[in-house]
Design a protein around this motif. Structure first.
Motif, PDB file in Angstrom:
ATOM      1  N   GLY A 187      52.104 -23.173   9.872  1.00 53.42           N
ATOM      2  CA  GLY A 187      52.791 -24.174   9.088  1.00 53.42           C
ATOM      3  C   GLY A 187      53.320 -25.283   9.975  1.00 53.42           C
ATOM      4  O   GLY A 187      52.938 -25.424  11.141  1.00 53.42           O
ATOM      5  N   SER A 188      54.210 -26.090   9.427  1.00 49.07           N
ATOM      6  CA  SER A 188      54.826 -27.177  10.176  1.00 49.07           C
ATOM      7  C   SER A 188      56.289 -27.271   9.804  1.00 49.07           C
ATOM      8  O   SER A 188      56.690 -26.880   8.706  1.00 49.07           O
ATOM      9  N   ILE A 189      57.075 -27.776  10.723  1.00 46.57           N
ATOM     10  CA  ILE A 189      58.512 -27.914  10.511  1.00 46.57           C
ATOM     11  C   ILE A 189      58.933 -29.320  10.917  1.00 46.57           C
ATOM     12  O   ILE A 189      58.541 -29.819  11.985  1.00 46.57           O
ATOM     13  N   SER A 190      59.700 -29.945  10.063  1.00 48.43           N
ATOM     14  CA  SER A 190      60.294 -31.234  10.378  1.00 48.43           C
ATOM     15  C   SER A 190      61.693 -31.228   9.786  1.00 48.43           C
ATOM     16  O   SER A 190      61.862 -31.349   8.568  1.00 48.43           O
ATOM     17  N   THR A 191      62.691 -31.052  10.634  1.00 46.36           N
ATOM     18  CA  THR A 191      64.054 -30.892  10.152  1.00 46.36           C
ATOM     19  C   THR A 191      65.048 -31.437  11.170  1.00 46.36           C
ATOM     20  O   THR A 191      64.750 -31.520  12.375  1.00 46.36           O
ATOM     21  N   SER A 192      66.209 -31.795  10.687  1.00 46.05           N
ATOM     22  CA  SER A 192      67.277 -32.256  11.578  1.00 46.05           C
ATOM     23  C   SER A 192      68.059 -31.084  12.160  1.00 46.05           C
ATOM     24  O   SER A 192      68.886 -31.271  13.055  1.00 46.05           O
ATOM     25  N   GLU A 193      67.794 -29.855  11.665  1.00 44.53           N
ATOM     26  CA  GLU A 193      68.463 -28.673  12.199  1.00 44.53           C
ATOM     27  C   GLU A 193      67.996 -28.389  13.625  1.00 44.53           C
ATOM     28  O   GLU A 193      66.845 -28.670  13.984  1.00 44.53           O
ATOM     29  N   ASP A 194      68.895 -27.837  14.438  1.00 43.00           N
ATOM     30  CA  ASP A 194      68.508 -27.533  15.821  1.00 43.00           C
ATOM     31  C   ASP A 194      68.180 -26.060  16.040  1.00 43.00           C
ATOM     32  O   ASP A 194      67.897 -25.638  17.160  1.00 43.00           O
ATOM     33  N   TRP A 195      68.216 -25.257  14.959  1.00 45.45           N
ATOM     34  CA  TRP A 195      67.886 -23.824  15.046  1.00 45.45           C
ATOM     35  C   TRP A 195      67.290 -23.410  13.705  1.00 45.45           C
ATOM     36  O   TRP A 195      67.899 -23.636  12.649  1.00 45.45           O
ATOM     37  N   VAL A 196      66.080 -22.841  13.719  1.00 39.78           N
ATOM     38  CA  VAL A 196      65.374 -22.504  12.478  1.00 39.78           C
ATOM     39  C   VAL A 196      64.730 -21.126  12.608  1.00 39.78           C
ATOM     40  O   VAL A 196      64.091 -20.825  13.625  1.00 39.78           O
ATOM     41  N   PHE A 197      64.906 -20.297  11.578  1.00 40.26           N
ATOM     42  CA  PHE A 197      64.245 -18.990  11.521  1.00 40.26           C
ATOM     43  C   PHE A 197      62.814 -19.168  11.029  1.00 40.26           C
ATOM     44  O   PHE A 197      62.559 -19.897  10.068  1.00 40.26           O
TER      45      PHE A 197
ATOM     46  N   LEU B  98      64.016 -30.518  14.946  1.00 36.79           N
ATOM     47  CA  LEU B  98      62.743 -29.880  15.281  1.00 36.79           C
ATOM     48  C   LEU B  98      61.614 -30.541  14.500  1.00 36.79           C
ATOM     49  O   LEU B  98      61.743 -30.797  13.298  1.00 36.79           O
ATOM     50  N   ASP B  99      60.519 -30.790  15.181  1.00 33.92           N
ATOM     51  CA  ASP B  99      59.352 -31.401  14.550  1.00 33.92           C
ATOM     52  C   ASP B  99      58.110 -30.866  15.236  1.00 33.92           C
ATOM     53  O   ASP B  99      57.749 -31.304  16.330  1.00 33.92           O
ATOM     54  N   LEU B 100      57.453 -29.901  14.623  1.00 31.00           N
ATOM     55  CA  LEU B 100      56.305 -29.273  15.285  1.00 31.00           C
ATOM     56  C   LEU B 100      55.399 -28.578  14.295  1.00 31.00           C
ATOM     57  O   LEU B 100      55.763 -28.340  13.141  1.00 31.00           O
ATOM     58  N   GLU B 101      54.204 -28.234  14.769  1.00 23.38           N
ATOM     59  CA  GLU B 101      53.251 -27.407  14.035  1.00 23.38           C
ATOM     60  C   GLU B 101      53.134 -26.078  14.766  1.00 23.38           C
ATOM     61  O   GLU B 101      53.234 -26.036  15.995  1.00 23.38           O
TER      62      GLU B 101
ATOM     63  N   HIS C 111      50.514 -20.609  19.006  1.00 28.81           N
ATOM     64  CA  HIS C 111      50.079 -21.964  19.357  1.00 28.81           C
ATOM     65  C   HIS C 111      51.064 -22.928  18.706  1.00 28.81           C
ATOM     66  O   HIS C 111      51.153 -22.995  17.482  1.00 28.81           O
ATOM     67  N   PHE C 112      51.816 -23.644  19.529  1.00 26.79           N
ATOM     68  CA  PHE C 112      52.783 -24.618  19.040  1.00 26.79           C
ATOM     69  C   PHE C 112      52.387 -25.998  19.560  1.00 26.79           C
ATOM     70  O   PHE C 112      51.883 -26.143  20.678  1.00 26.79           O
ATOM     71  N   LYS C 113      52.632 -26.993  18.741  1.00 24.54           N
ATOM     72  CA  LYS C 113      52.278 -28.355  19.121  1.00 24.54           C
ATOM     73  C   LYS C 113      53.353 -29.306  18.607  1.00 24.54           C
ATOM     74  O   LYS C 113      53.708 -29.262  17.423  1.00 24.54           O
ATOM     75  N   TYR C 114      53.863 -30.144  19.515  1.00 26.32           N
ATOM     76  CA  TYR C 114      54.866 -31.119  19.086  1.00 26.32           C
ATOM     77  C   TYR C 114      54.839 -32.326  20.012  1.00 26.32           C
ATOM     78  O   TYR C 114      54.339 -32.258  21.143  1.00 26.32           O
ATOM     79  N   PRO C 115      55.372 -33.495  19.566  1.00 30.49           N
ATOM     80  CA  PRO C 115      55.343 -34.723  20.378  1.00 30.49           C
ATOM     81  C   PRO C 115      56.067 -34.537  21.712  1.00 30.49           C
ATOM     82  O   PRO C 115      57.124 -33.917  21.762  1.00 30.49           O
ATOM     83  N   GLU C 116      55.496 -35.078  22.770  1.00 28.59           N
ATOM     84  CA  GLU C 116      56.075 -34.909  24.102  1.00 28.59           C
ATOM     85  C   GLU C 116      57.490 -35.469  24.178  1.00 28.59           C
ATOM     86  O   GLU C 116      58.348 -34.931  24.886  1.00 28.59           O
ATOM     87  N   GLU C 117      57.757 -36.561  23.430  1.00 24.86           N
ATOM     88  CA  GLU C 117      59.089 -37.159  23.496  1.00 24.86           C
ATOM     89  C   GLU C 117      60.158 -36.276  22.866  1.00 24.86           C
ATOM     90  O   GLU C 117      61.356 -36.500  23.056  1.00 24.86           O
TER      91      GLU C 117
ATOM     92  N   TRP D 288      61.538  -7.476  15.043  1.00 21.15           N
ATOM     93  CA  TRP D 288      61.746  -8.656  15.867  1.00 21.15           C
ATOM     94  C   TRP D 288      61.763  -9.885  14.963  1.00 21.15           C
ATOM     95  O   TRP D 288      60.970  -9.995  14.021  1.00 21.15           O
ATOM     96  N   TYR D 289      62.664 -10.785  15.255  1.00 23.60           N
ATOM     97  CA  TYR D 289      62.872 -11.984  14.445  1.00 23.60           C
ATOM     98  C   TYR D 289      62.612 -13.211  15.324  1.00 23.60           C
ATOM     99  O   TYR D 289      63.168 -13.329  16.417  1.00 23.60           O
ATOM    100  N   ILE D 290      61.756 -14.088  14.845  1.00 29.19           N
ATOM    101  CA  ILE D 290      61.329 -15.236  15.639  1.00 29.19           C
ATOM    102  C   ILE D 290      61.971 -16.505  15.085  1.00 29.19           C
ATOM    103  O   ILE D 290      61.884 -16.793  13.888  1.00 29.19           O
ATOM    104  N   ALA D 291      62.628 -17.242  15.966  1.00 30.20           N
ATOM    105  CA  ALA D 291      63.284 -18.487  15.585  1.00 30.20           C
ATOM    106  C   ALA D 291      62.905 -19.586  16.579  1.00 30.20           C
ATOM    107  O   ALA D 291      62.339 -19.319  17.649  1.00 30.20           O
ATOM    108  N   LEU D 292      63.207 -20.827  16.221  1.00 29.21           N
ATOM    109  CA  LEU D 292      62.991 -21.977  17.095  1.00 29.21           C
ATOM    110  C   LEU D 292      64.313 -22.684  17.325  1.00 29.21           C
ATOM    111  O   LEU D 292      65.191 -22.679  16.449  1.00 29.21           O
ATOM    112  N   SER D 293      64.456 -23.306  18.481  1.00 25.74           N
ATOM    113  CA  SER D 293      65.698 -24.030  18.751  1.00 25.74           C
ATOM    114  C   SER D 293      65.442 -25.242  19.633  1.00 25.74           C
ATOM    115  O   SER D 293      64.475 -25.293  20.401  1.00 25.74           O
TER     116      SER D 293
END
Length: 374
Positions: A36-46, A160-163, A62-68, A148-153
């Protein structure tokens, strides 16, 4: 889970069917293959959860997001009370506090940056844009099976803005690889019961032929056949669903919901048949009183509506960040109460029938004992 932030409607069928399909979304959180993809102003996402075996668990990502937007992290929490429960149930914790419970010696933080070798990140160019493409994996070993629970931060960042794409597996066996450890044995059990119910249905068809030739094919027996036939169809769809899942790890929501619908219908018909037989219908009398028919209609309508509400409740209120199952909800408890009411009604009906027709004990005593256990 397949895109918690971006999932939307999957077709335009009838409204009720859409609602029931959406109820199956919760189950995708234990899927082996998620994307999927995530685009959110949150800094921590489950993202998702998975129960790994003690020795054979594996995560490939496999994660992909803008270098900036560098740098984002994969966070791996396990089910110890000091980890996921402490983080997820305390919403007042900020991103840094949620990261602080992770143990560095367990490699529970994967920095998605070229500076972190194990992340497998490299810079790729697409047109005028530069991206970080991170392709890597992680093995899971522990003294027991663990959730196990996987989150992003990205603490202190702009969101966060990534695929993403992840494969979560247990060993290499067809019967375990794609399944979370809490799902082991489901496919084998469904196959076994499918064979049993096919045999039951075929035998019931043979006896239906004999009864019809003697003009004794009563309504309750037809209800039994309908219930058995629907259960066969339900188990066929469940085996199709879990068989496909065992092959590629992808949830097929429609097939699973159809299987659950058929199973619920089979159960409701069978429950109604038991109450009718308890009241002596087609055994000691040919019809049910008007008041009895009204009570049965109200009860079965209420039971059916509760079943539908339970599907919807799972979709709307069950938290994918917690390990919850169908009956762990107010609606689930209501269904248990209704089933208990049905049993009390069944007991009273059998008692009343035997009181007026004691000569039917040879039928009703084994009947009552068997379905009390059921």
């Amino acid at each position: 889970m397949a895109g918690t932030q971006s999932r939307s409607g999957r077709g335009k069928l009838q409204r009720l069917f859409l609602l029931l399909i959406s109820a199956a979304r919760l189950q995708s959180n234990t899927a082996k293959y998620v994307r999927g993809s995530i685009s959110t102003s949150e800094d921590w996402v489950f993202l998702t959860r998975f129960c790994f075996l003690s020795d054979y668990g594996r995560l490939q990502f496999h994660f992909k997001y803008p270098e900036e937007d560098c740098c984002q992290n994969i966070l791996l929490y396990f089910d110890d009370v000091s980890q996921w429960p402490a983080v997820y149930q305390k919403n007042q914790m900020d991103c840094y506090e949620k990261e602080s419970v992770l143990r560095p010696d367990n490699n529970q933080v994967i920095n998605l940056t070229t500076r972190y070798t194990w992340s497998g990140c490299e810079v790729v160019e697409e047109g005028q844009s530069r991206y970080l493409s991170c392709l890597g994996g992680r093995s899971f070993r522990s003294v027991r099976e663990r959730w196990w629970y996987i989150a992003l931060s990205k603490c202190g960042g702009s969101g966060l803005d990534l695929e993403y794409e992840m494969r979560l597996t247990n060993g290499r066996s067809f019967w375990t690889e794609q399944f979370s450890a809490d799902e082991f044995g489901i496919l084998e059990t469904d196959i076994t019961f499918l064979m049993i119910f096919i045999l039951v249905f075929l035998i019931s068809c043979f006896f239906a032929y004999l009864l019809k030739s003697r003009l004794l094919l009563h309504t309750t027996y037809k209800m039994f056949m309908a219930s058995a036939g629907m259960e066969v169809l339900s188990l066929m769809f469940f085996c199709l669903y879990w068989g496909q899942y065992a092959t590629d790890g992808v949830d097929n929501y429609g097939v699973k919901v159809l299987a659950k619908l058929l199973s619920s219908l089979s159960f409701l018909i069978f429950l109604l048949m038991l109450i009718l037989l308890g009241k002596g219908f087609t055994v000691t009398r040919g019809r049910i009183s008007h008041s009895g028919s009204v009570k049965l209609t109200v009860y079965m309508t209420l039971y059916t509506i509760t079943h539908v509400i339970l599907f919807i409740y799972e979709a709307e209120f069950f938290d994918p960040g917690q390990v919850l199952y169908t009956y762990e909800s107010p609606v689930g408890y209501s269904l248990i109460v209704l089933q208990f009411v049905a049993y009390v009604w069944f007991c009273y009906a059998v008692y009343t029938t035997l009181k007026h027709y004691p000569e039917k004990q040879t039928f009703y005593i084994p009947f009552f004992a068997a379905y009390t256990l059921w």
